[in-house]
Scaffold this motif. Sequence first.
Motif, PDB file in Angstrom:
ATOM      1  N   GLY A 114     -52.535 -54.147   2.818  1.00 53.51           N
ATOM      2  CA  GLY A 114     -51.895 -55.249   3.476  1.00 53.51           C
ATOM      3  C   GLY A 114     -53.103 -55.983   3.883  1.00 53.51           C
ATOM      4  O   GLY A 114     -53.111 -57.183   4.060  1.00 53.51           O
ATOM      5  N   GLN A 115     -54.077 -55.501   4.311  1.00 49.73           N
ATOM      6  CA  GLN A 115     -55.480 -56.253   4.680  1.00 49.73           C
ATOM      7  C   GLN A 115     -55.988 -57.056   3.292  1.00 49.73           C
ATOM      8  O   GLN A 115     -56.330 -58.118   3.550  1.00 49.73           O
ATOM      9  CB  GLN A 115     -56.647 -55.155   5.013  1.00 49.73           C
ATOM     10  CG  GLN A 115     -56.127 -54.673   6.578  1.00 49.73           C
ATOM     11  CD  GLN A 115     -57.342 -53.960   6.961  1.00 49.73           C
ATOM     12  OE1 GLN A 115     -58.112 -53.294   6.455  1.00 49.73           O
ATOM     13  NE2 GLN A 115     -57.283 -53.628   8.301  1.00 49.73           N
ATOM     14  N   ASP A 128     -53.797 -59.943   2.943  1.00 50.08           N
ATOM     15  CA  ASP A 128     -54.423 -61.338   3.726  1.00 50.08           C
ATOM     16  C   ASP A 128     -55.613 -61.748   3.492  1.00 50.08           C
ATOM     17  O   ASP A 128     -56.038 -62.835   3.931  1.00 50.08           O
ATOM     18  CB  ASP A 128     -54.332 -60.671   5.207  1.00 50.08           C
ATOM     19  CG  ASP A 128     -52.538 -60.477   5.453  1.00 50.08           C
ATOM     20  OD1 ASP A 128     -51.924 -61.174   5.035  1.00 50.08           O
ATOM     21  OD2 ASP A 128     -52.556 -59.903   6.412  1.00 50.08           O
ATOM     22  N   THR A 129     -56.541 -61.277   2.965  1.00 50.83           N
ATOM     23  CA  THR A 129     -57.842 -61.617   2.660  1.00 50.83           C
ATOM     24  C   THR A 129     -58.248 -61.819   1.118  1.00 50.83           C
ATOM     25  O   THR A 129     -58.402 -63.061   0.760  1.00 50.83           O
ATOM     26  CB  THR A 129     -58.997 -60.490   3.279  1.00 50.83           C
ATOM     27  OG1 THR A 129     -58.703 -59.147   2.564  1.00 50.83           O
ATOM     28  CG2 THR A 129     -58.649 -60.335   4.746  1.00 50.83           C
ATOM     29  N   THR A 131     -50.339 -57.163   7.049  1.00 47.17           N
ATOM     30  CA  THR A 131     -51.329 -56.278   7.872  1.00 47.17           C
ATOM     31  C   THR A 131     -50.497 -55.535   8.609  1.00 47.17           C
ATOM     32  O   THR A 131     -50.748 -54.163   8.877  1.00 47.17           O
ATOM     33  CB  THR A 131     -52.291 -57.060   8.584  1.00 47.17           C
ATOM     34  OG1 THR A 131     -53.144 -57.859   7.682  1.00 47.17           O
ATOM     35  CG2 THR A 131     -53.426 -56.078   9.377  1.00 47.17           C
ATOM     36  N   ASP A 132     -49.579 -56.206   9.501  1.00 48.40           N
ATOM     37  CA  ASP A 132     -48.743 -55.387  10.405  1.00 48.40           C
ATOM     38  C   ASP A 132     -47.784 -54.190   9.646  1.00 48.40           C
ATOM     39  O   ASP A 132     -47.788 -53.165   9.945  1.00 48.40           O
ATOM     40  CB  ASP A 132     -47.894 -56.347  11.059  1.00 48.40           C
ATOM     41  CG  ASP A 132     -48.636 -56.979  12.161  1.00 48.40           C
ATOM     42  OD1 ASP A 132     -49.362 -56.522  12.762  1.00 48.40           O
ATOM     43  OD2 ASP A 132     -47.931 -58.233  12.546  1.00 48.40           O
TER      44      ASP A 132
END
Length: 385
Positions: A149-150, A153-154, A239-240
């Motif tokens: 998830g991280q 997002d990145t 991320t959540d």
Amino acid sequence: MQTQQIAALFACLFLIGSAEVVAGPMMSAMSVDFGVRSSAIAYLPAAYGLSYGAVALIAGPLSDRWGRKLPLQAGLLGFALLNASIPGAAHLPAAIVLSALAGLCAAIIQPNALSLVADESPPEQVGRRLGQVFIGLMLAFVLTPVLAGQLADTLGWRSAYYALALLSVLAWLAVTRAFARRPPGAGARTDFLSTHRQAWRTIDVRRRLSVSYLWLGWLAGFGAVVAEVAARKLPLSPTDTGLIAGFFGLAVIAGNLAGARLHRALGQAALPVMAIVAALGLLGFMLPVESMAQLLLLGLPWAFGYGCAGPLHHARLSALSERYRGTINSYHASLLNLGIFSVSFLLGAVVPHFPVTLFCALVGAVTLVGACLLLPWPRLSITTR
């Protein structure tokens, strides 16, 4: 078993679990690049599980005839190559094909890895060693969704698949160093079809393998898509959803660590009791939630029961037959991943047209049926040799 051997097999199981759940928190990000709805990304773990289930039926018997190490090494290298290829797929169908081929490699990895645990351990330590190795699988349900998830997002979702490929190469190096090549066991003296027939005639194997599909496979399948289920129930970022899946993974590990104590306290009843707890906990996802905290509390019984009862079920299967252990493990792996395919396919088919509550109800009902098979029904205990 030596520590380096446990670590190598731990890594193998971690990779298999990671491939099952890596796409979950990234479905929305992947859907944008592929130009499809997010639920369609569920066909990636579905294809992985389907091919895994088909090829595992061959991988186990061959390991009983040819040994474990060389097939395991080949599976790890193929797994690395295919996961490194998924980010370059031009469209979703191509990614699905690559995911299916990665499942083929996983089907070679898991039966050989599980059989090596039993081969290298004294009989009285098999259950404990299996539990230690399976923490790798459970840890994948914690770390992989969070990191995926991280990364989505990145650095972008593709970086997660590149990381899986690199880890697979490292696992290949660990297996190469930790295990010596051993001659095949007694199963080498039995032809391929006879190996299947004799394994299928093992006492209690049919009931246990039914549980592998109906209970464990569908529970694992739900774990592969729980991030998408959470996103359907609450407005969440990748991320959540990764954090939610990671939390449930921690609960699975806690159940794994508690399994031995519960087995000592409850004896043979520990497995059916915790299996039913997991199934009922999955049905809890049908209830409405208004916050992430409520969702996490509702899912705890599912994750804890799954983590506790899963290794107990694996240990029972591995102890059914020493001679045909690889073949029985192949059936187990096949049916487990057929369950993962079934749940992922069901998500892709149901969620676009019906509320996610219906999906949770169907999966929960199937797992409850599978859990009930573990109860001491007199007729189900009668099998032929």
